[in-house]
Design a protein around this motif. Structure first.
Motif, PDB file in Angstrom:
ATOM      1  N   ILE A  74      79.309 -10.835  12.002  1.00  0.00           N
ATOM      2  CA  ILE A  74      77.944 -10.567  12.433  1.00  0.00           C
ATOM      3  C   ILE A  74      77.092 -10.534  11.178  1.00  0.00           C
ATOM      4  O   ILE A  74      77.460  -9.909  10.178  1.00  0.00           O
ATOM      5  CB  ILE A  74      77.854  -9.227  13.188  1.00  0.00           C
ATOM      6  CG1 ILE A  74      78.857  -9.190  14.353  1.00  0.00           C
ATOM      7  CG2 ILE A  74      76.436  -8.959  13.655  1.00  0.00           C
ATOM      8  CD1 ILE A  74      78.690 -10.283  15.381  1.00  0.00           C
ATOM      9  N   VAL A  75      75.961 -11.221  11.214  1.00  0.00           N
ATOM     10  CA  VAL A  75      75.087 -11.297  10.046  1.00  0.00           C
ATOM     11  C   VAL A  75      73.714 -10.733  10.369  1.00  0.00           C
ATOM     12  O   VAL A  75      73.304 -10.673  11.529  1.00  0.00           O
ATOM     13  CB  VAL A  75      74.955 -12.754   9.535  1.00  0.00           C
ATOM     14  CG1 VAL A  75      76.307 -13.307   9.123  1.00  0.00           C
ATOM     15  CG2 VAL A  75      74.296 -13.642  10.568  1.00  0.00           C
ATOM     16  N   GLY A  76      73.024 -10.306   9.326  1.00  0.00           N
ATOM     17  CA  GLY A  76      71.670  -9.787   9.487  1.00  0.00           C
ATOM     18  C   GLY A  76      71.635  -8.427  10.150  1.00  0.00           C
ATOM     19  O   GLY A  76      72.665  -7.817  10.448  1.00  0.00           O
ATOM     20  N   ASN A  77      70.425  -7.946  10.362  1.00  0.00           N
ATOM     21  CA  ASN A  77      70.235  -6.661  11.034  1.00  0.00           C
ATOM     22  C   ASN A  77      70.590  -6.789  12.507  1.00  0.00           C
ATOM     23  O   ASN A  77      70.267  -7.797  13.144  1.00  0.00           O
ATOM     24  CB  ASN A  77      68.777  -6.211  10.942  1.00  0.00           C
ATOM     25  CG  ASN A  77      68.334  -5.902   9.545  1.00  0.00           C
ATOM     26  OD1 ASN A  77      69.143  -5.797   8.629  1.00  0.00           O
ATOM     27  ND2 ASN A  77      67.038  -5.758   9.365  1.00  0.00           N
ATOM     28  N   VAL A  78      71.250  -5.774  13.032  1.00  0.00           N
ATOM     29  CA  VAL A  78      71.542  -5.702  14.460  1.00  0.00           C
ATOM     30  C   VAL A  78      71.219  -4.301  14.948  1.00  0.00           C
ATOM     31  O   VAL A  78      71.121  -3.361  14.149  1.00  0.00           O
ATOM     32  CB  VAL A  78      73.021  -6.032  14.787  1.00  0.00           C
ATOM     33  CG1 VAL A  78      73.381  -7.421  14.332  1.00  0.00           C
ATOM     34  CG2 VAL A  78      73.960  -5.024  14.200  1.00  0.00           C
ATOM     35  N   PHE A  79      71.047  -4.173  16.249  1.00  0.00           N
ATOM     36  CA  PHE A  79      70.954  -2.831  16.816  1.00  0.00           C
ATOM     37  C   PHE A  79      71.680  -2.801  18.149  1.00  0.00           C
ATOM     38  O   PHE A  79      71.948  -3.839  18.757  1.00  0.00           O
ATOM     39  CB  PHE A  79      69.508  -2.334  16.912  1.00  0.00           C
ATOM     40  CG  PHE A  79      68.629  -3.022  17.908  1.00  0.00           C
ATOM     41  CD1 PHE A  79      68.515  -2.544  19.203  1.00  0.00           C
ATOM     42  CD2 PHE A  79      67.878  -4.125  17.538  1.00  0.00           C
ATOM     43  CE1 PHE A  79      67.675  -3.157  20.115  1.00  0.00           C
ATOM     44  CE2 PHE A  79      67.031  -4.743  18.436  1.00  0.00           C
ATOM     45  CZ  PHE A  79      66.933  -4.257  19.731  1.00  0.00           C
ATOM     46  N   PHE A  80      72.018  -1.608  18.557  1.00  0.00           N
ATOM     47  CA  PHE A  80      72.789  -1.379  19.772  1.00  0.00           C
ATOM     48  C   PHE A  80      71.943  -0.589  20.754  1.00  0.00           C
ATOM     49  O   PHE A  80      71.227   0.337  20.373  1.00  0.00           O
ATOM     50  CB  PHE A  80      74.066  -0.612  19.441  1.00  0.00           C
ATOM     51  CG  PHE A  80      74.988  -1.374  18.538  1.00  0.00           C
ATOM     52  CD1 PHE A  80      76.024  -2.136  19.053  1.00  0.00           C
ATOM     53  CD2 PHE A  80      74.808  -1.347  17.168  1.00  0.00           C
ATOM     54  CE1 PHE A  80      76.866  -2.858  18.217  1.00  0.00           C
ATOM     55  CE2 PHE A  80      75.644  -2.061  16.315  1.00  0.00           C
ATOM     56  CZ  PHE A  80      76.673  -2.815  16.842  1.00  0.00           C
ATOM     57  N   VAL A  81      72.052  -0.974  22.017  1.00  0.00           N
ATOM     58  CA  VAL A  81      71.263  -0.372  23.073  1.00  0.00           C
ATOM     59  C   VAL A  81      72.121  -0.360  24.343  1.00  0.00           C
ATOM     60  O   VAL A  81      73.053  -1.148  24.475  1.00  0.00           O
ATOM     61  CB  VAL A  81      69.948  -1.177  23.257  1.00  0.00           C
ATOM     62  CG1 VAL A  81      70.214  -2.563  23.783  1.00  0.00           C
ATOM     63  CG2 VAL A  81      68.943  -0.457  24.100  1.00  0.00           C
ATOM     64  N   ALA A  82      71.799   0.522  25.266  1.00  0.00           N
ATOM     65  CA  ALA A  82      72.521   0.575  26.536  1.00  0.00           C
ATOM     66  C   ALA A  82      71.833  -0.342  27.547  1.00  0.00           C
ATOM     67  O   ALA A  82      70.696  -0.775  27.346  1.00  0.00           O
ATOM     68  CB  ALA A  82      72.569   2.005  27.061  1.00  0.00           C
ATOM     69  N   GLY A  83      72.545  -0.629  28.626  1.00  0.00           N
ATOM     70  CA  GLY A  83      71.984  -1.441  29.692  1.00  0.00           C
ATOM     71  C   GLY A  83      72.531  -1.005  31.036  1.00  0.00           C
ATOM     72  O   GLY A  83      73.400  -0.134  31.106  1.00  0.00           O
ATOM     73  N   ASP A  84      72.012  -1.607  32.093  1.00  0.00           N
ATOM     74  CA  ASP A  84      72.528  -1.309  33.429  1.00  0.00           C
ATOM     75  C   ASP A  84      72.794  -2.622  34.175  1.00  0.00           C
ATOM     76  O   ASP A  84      72.542  -3.708  33.654  1.00  0.00           O
ATOM     77  CB  ASP A  84      71.589  -0.386  34.211  1.00  0.00           C
ATOM     78  CG  ASP A  84      70.237  -0.996  34.525  1.00  0.00           C
ATOM     79  OD1 ASP A  84      70.077  -2.231  34.420  1.00  0.00           O
ATOM     80  OD2 ASP A  84      69.319  -0.239  34.888  1.00  0.00           O
ATOM     81  N   TYR A  85      73.295  -2.510  35.397  1.00  0.00           N
ATOM     82  CA  TYR A  85      73.671  -3.689  36.175  1.00  0.00           C
ATOM     83  C   TYR A  85      72.474  -4.494  36.664  1.00  0.00           C
ATOM     84  O   TYR A  85      72.630  -5.609  37.132  1.00  0.00           O
ATOM     85  CB  TYR A  85      74.565  -3.292  37.350  1.00  0.00           C
ATOM     86  CG  TYR A  85      75.936  -2.860  36.903  1.00  0.00           C
ATOM     87  CD1 TYR A  85      76.851  -3.786  36.430  1.00  0.00           C
ATOM     88  CD2 TYR A  85      76.307  -1.525  36.929  1.00  0.00           C
ATOM     89  CE1 TYR A  85      78.108  -3.406  36.001  1.00  0.00           C
ATOM     90  CE2 TYR A  85      77.559  -1.127  36.507  1.00  0.00           C
ATOM     91  CZ  TYR A  85      78.453  -2.070  36.049  1.00  0.00           C
ATOM     92  OH  TYR A  85      79.700  -1.690  35.612  1.00  0.00           O
ATOM     93  N   GLU A  86      71.289  -3.948  36.561  1.00  0.00           N
ATOM     94  CA  GLU A  86      70.089  -4.682  36.966  1.00  0.00           C
ATOM     95  C   GLU A  86      69.426  -5.401  35.797  1.00  0.00           C
ATOM     96  O   GLU A  86      68.362  -5.983  35.934  1.00  0.00           O
ATOM     97  CB  GLU A  86      69.099  -3.721  37.638  1.00  0.00           C
ATOM     98  CG  GLU A  86      69.510  -3.371  39.048  1.00  0.00           C
ATOM     99  CD  GLU A  86      69.415  -1.877  39.303  1.00  0.00           C
ATOM    100  OE1 GLU A  86      68.654  -1.196  38.597  1.00  0.00           O
ATOM    101  OE2 GLU A  86      70.123  -1.404  40.200  1.00  0.00           O
TER     102      GLU A  86
END
Length: 110
Positions: A74-86
């Protein structure tokens, strides 16, 4: 829809950092430095997504961490976030933040 999101940002060569950001596309693009792609983080029960620069490798962005489930870097800046089924993007809770930090502690080579 949430107007702000609690996320985990991982920049190359730096420890993961929890941030609160506006929930809009421009903010996402600002963090990753351009157009972005969202991919589900493997091996987690929760719906957690990694948001990364869509052309990071083509643009020669710096190495960030190794992703063993995809046999890829993985390169560069990344971020993590949650999601849902919709398909909604959601804030991370404390438990998810700890899972992400633990996940990154095994992948990061810095």
């Amino acid at each position: 829809m949430e107007t702000v999101l609690n996320i985990v940002v991982k920049e190359p060569g730096k420890a993961p950092e929890v941030k609160l950001i506006k929930h809009d596309i421009e903010e996402f693009q600002k963090i990753v430095g351009g157009l972005f792609d969202m991919v589900r983080v493997p091996l987690m029960e929760d719906m957690i997504y990694m948001v990364c620069n869509d052309t990071g490798k083509l643009d020669n962005l710096p190495f960030n961490f190794y992703e063993p489930a995809r046999y890829d870097v993985i390169v560069g800046n990344v971020f993590f976030v949650a999601g849902d089924y919709e398909g909604n993007t959601l804030s991370l809770n404390k438990n998810q933040i700890e899972k992400i930090k633990s996940y990154l502690s095994y992948q990061t080579l810095w």
